[in-house]
Motif scaffolding. Structure first.
Motif, PDB file in Angstrom:
ATOM      1  N   LEU A 287       0.810  -1.221   0.000  1.00  0.00           N
ATOM      2  CA  LEU A 287       0.000   0.000   0.000  1.00  0.00           C
ATOM      3  C   LEU A 287       0.842   1.269   0.000  1.00  0.00           C
ATOM      4  O   LEU A 287       0.464   2.291  -0.562  1.00  0.00           O
ATOM      5  CB  LEU A 287      -0.920   0.032   1.216  1.00  0.00           C
ATOM      6  CG  LEU A 287      -1.989  -1.044   1.320  1.00  0.00           C
ATOM      7  CD1 LEU A 287      -2.797  -0.847   2.594  1.00  0.00           C
ATOM      8  CD2 LEU A 287      -2.891  -1.023   0.111  1.00  0.00           C
ATOM      9  N   PHE A 288       1.977   1.219   0.670  1.00  0.00           N
ATOM     10  CA  PHE A 288       2.830   2.403   0.796  1.00  0.00           C
ATOM     11  C   PHE A 288       4.192   1.961   1.302  1.00  0.00           C
ATOM     12  O   PHE A 288       4.423   0.772   1.558  1.00  0.00           O
ATOM     13  CB  PHE A 288       2.208   3.421   1.764  1.00  0.00           C
ATOM     14  CG  PHE A 288       2.187   2.979   3.205  1.00  0.00           C
ATOM     15  CD1 PHE A 288       3.140   3.438   4.104  1.00  0.00           C
ATOM     16  CD2 PHE A 288       1.223   2.095   3.672  1.00  0.00           C
ATOM     17  CE1 PHE A 288       3.133   3.034   5.436  1.00  0.00           C
ATOM     18  CE2 PHE A 288       1.202   1.683   4.995  1.00  0.00           C
ATOM     19  CZ  PHE A 288       2.162   2.162   5.877  1.00  0.00           C
ATOM     20  N   GLN A 289       5.097   2.922   1.445  1.00  0.00           N
ATOM     21  CA  GLN A 289       6.400   2.697   2.068  1.00  0.00           C
ATOM     22  C   GLN A 289       6.633   3.787   3.102  1.00  0.00           C
ATOM     23  O   GLN A 289       6.388   4.960   2.826  1.00  0.00           O
ATOM     24  CB  GLN A 289       7.522   2.722   1.021  1.00  0.00           C
ATOM     25  CG  GLN A 289       7.452   1.594   0.001  1.00  0.00           C
ATOM     26  CD  GLN A 289       8.506   1.720  -1.082  1.00  0.00           C
ATOM     27  OE1 GLN A 289       9.026   2.805  -1.340  1.00  0.00           O
ATOM     28  NE2 GLN A 289       8.842   0.620  -1.728  1.00  0.00           N
ATOM     29  N   GLY A 290       7.085   3.399   4.277  1.00  0.00           N
ATOM     30  CA  GLY A 290       7.416   4.380   5.298  1.00  0.00           C
ATOM     31  C   GLY A 290       8.768   5.016   5.011  1.00  0.00           C
ATOM     32  O   GLY A 290       9.643   4.410   4.393  1.00  0.00           O
ATOM     33  N   MET A 291       8.939   6.256   5.464  1.00  0.00           N
ATOM     34  CA  MET A 291      10.195   6.972   5.268  1.00  0.00           C
ATOM     35  C   MET A 291      11.076   6.872   6.517  1.00  0.00           C
ATOM     36  O   MET A 291      10.575   6.931   7.648  1.00  0.00           O
ATOM     37  CB  MET A 291       9.927   8.444   4.966  1.00  0.00           C
ATOM     38  CG  MET A 291       9.240   8.691   3.636  1.00  0.00           C
ATOM     39  SD  MET A 291      10.274   8.250   2.220  1.00  0.00           S
ATOM     40  CE  MET A 291       9.267   6.952   1.488  1.00  0.00           C
ATOM     41  N   ILE A 292      12.359   6.736   6.310  1.00  0.00           N
ATOM     42  CA  ILE A 292      13.339   6.644   7.395  1.00  0.00           C
ATOM     43  C   ILE A 292      14.419   7.700   7.150  1.00  0.00           C
ATOM     44  O   ILE A 292      14.964   7.799   6.047  1.00  0.00           O
ATOM     45  CB  ILE A 292      13.961   5.238   7.463  1.00  0.00           C
ATOM     46  CG1 ILE A 292      12.869   4.182   7.655  1.00  0.00           C
ATOM     47  CG2 ILE A 292      14.973   5.165   8.602  1.00  0.00           C
ATOM     48  CD1 ILE A 292      13.368   2.756   7.650  1.00  0.00           C
ATOM     49  N   LEU A 293      14.711   8.485   8.185  1.00  0.00           N
ATOM     50  CA  LEU A 293      15.568   9.655   8.048  1.00  0.00           C
ATOM     51  C   LEU A 293      16.886   9.486   8.807  1.00  0.00           C
ATOM     52  O   LEU A 293      16.875   9.217  10.016  1.00  0.00           O
ATOM     53  CB  LEU A 293      14.855  10.897   8.591  1.00  0.00           C
ATOM     54  CG  LEU A 293      13.374  11.076   8.248  1.00  0.00           C
ATOM     55  CD1 LEU A 293      12.834  12.329   8.927  1.00  0.00           C
ATOM     56  CD2 LEU A 293      13.155  11.124   6.750  1.00  0.00           C
ATOM     57  N   THR A 294      17.995   9.652   8.125  1.00  0.00           N
ATOM     58  CA  THR A 294      19.312   9.758   8.760  1.00  0.00           C
ATOM     59  C   THR A 294      19.795  11.184   8.527  1.00  0.00           C
ATOM     60  O   THR A 294      20.071  11.574   7.382  1.00  0.00           O
ATOM     61  CB  THR A 294      20.303   8.749   8.177  1.00  0.00           C
ATOM     62  OG1 THR A 294      19.733   7.434   8.197  1.00  0.00           O
ATOM     63  CG2 THR A 294      21.597   8.738   8.993  1.00  0.00           C
TER      64      THR A 294
END
Length: 346
Positions: free
Chosen positions: A237-244
């Motif tokens: 359905l979607f992709q989560g975002m991950i922040l570095t």
């Protein structure tokens, strides 16, 4: 002093000297703070190797001390404030942990806008952010990488979701405002629960399920409490975002040659590499789910089209929020579609 003593003292000094030089070699020491477990792939396959590579390529002049599991204190929601206050130099976080802070980035988590492989869609996220958000949400921040998870879907404990009507009356855990807007539009009630509490909340029937990516279900053994898993096959359905992210002041302290080391270990190529790592964890998670005897429900094209039409109010909510912040929300929304399509959106 006798000759033997002098020789011994000289030998001892000779052996000690390299260690002393090594101890003095680090000219810049940065602290990296993360909410994730030290044994999770976030550390073993991303943050720890990244820190070691930066140290190696700077010839030891940059040292990055990695602190997982919020070891420096605070809650995951505090990570961005810690970064901006200079308490830490680098963080690993997700947009939903800091409500209101990364609203533009959360648009990349809306259903059906950024689906497919993380290895290709992570560079799409980097392109969109560089074009539309670098001067607002990321002002004063050096972006090391923004990458997506592998594909995310709906996991439920007792009631399978096969059609749009099956959402009615369900309470589903979500990780951010706009994916919550989508759940509401689908007919369910969104509930915010930290990742570590999802297993227990589902086991106790405090929620009926959760929206989360495949890879994370394996280490958290979420297939033990969710028995049904609904998605358009191979797409999600979607992709989560991950922040570095790195504090801009910390980055700017570096001389040009060391900035170049950070730059060489940042950006779309790093995001694509980390995305590929997440993609590699999808199959083991699916295999574990099947081995547990669970049902994976394939949502066909016609039903997917119904869901996509139903979540339109969530798109409108995000566009309105961007407009409220002085941006052109419609143009940004259209650009998400254009950029993710160009990078291979499924």
């Amino acid at each position: 002093m006798k000759r033997r003593d002098l020789m011994g003292a000289g030998l001892a000094l000779g052996l000690a000297a390299p260690a002393t030089l090594r101890a003095q070699a680090a000219q810049f020491t940065f602290r990296l703070h993360s909410f994730s477990s030290p044994t999770a792939l976030d550390h073993t396959m991303h943050l720890d190797p990244w820190a070691e590579k930066v140290a190696r390529e700077s010839n030891g002049r940059i040292k990055i001390d990695v602190f997982p599991a919020m070891q420096l204190g605070g809650q995951p929601r505090d990570l961005v404030q810690q970064l901006e206050d200079g308490v830490v130099d680098i963080i690993w976080t997700v947009p939903g942990f800091t409500p209101g802070r990364f609203m533009g980035t959360e648009g990349l988590e809306l259903p059906f806008l950024n689906t497919g492989l993380s290895a290709t869609e992570s560079p799409a996220a980097m392109e969109f952010i560089a074009k539309h958000l670098a001067d607002t949400e990321y002002r004063g921040i050096k972006i090391i990488a923004v990458h997506s998870t592998d594909r995310a879907l709906i996991h439920t404990s007792r009631k399978p979701i096969r059609t749009l009507e099956d959402f009615r009356g369900l309470k589903l855990r979500v990780a951010g405002r706009f994916i919550g807007e989508a759940v509401t539009a689908l007919g369910a009630t969104p509930v915010g629960i930290p990742l570590g509490g999802v297993y227990e909340a589902t086991a106790r029937n405090q929620v009926d399920g959760f929206l989360i990516n495949w890879a994370i279900t394996h280490p958290f053994r979420l297939y033990e409490v969710a028995k049904f898993h609904s998605e358009p096959p191979g797409v999600g359905l979607f992709q989560g975002m991950i922040l570095t992210l790195m504090n801009g002041r910390s980055y700017n302290r570096l001389p040009a040659d060391l900035k170049a080391v950070i730059d060489a270990n940042s950006g779309p190529a790093l995001a694509a590499n980390r995305g590929a790592i997440w993609d590699s964890q999808t199959k083991p998670a699916v295999d574990a789910t099947i081995a547990a005897g669970n049902e994976i429900i394939a949502i066909g094209p016609q039903e997917k089209a119904r869901w996509q039409a139903a979540v339109a109010p969530a798109y409108d909510a995000w566009i309105a929020e961007m407009n409220r912040r002085g941006r052109n929300g419609r143009a940004m929304f259209d650009d998400i579609l254009a950029i993710t399509a160009r990078h291979g959106r499924a």
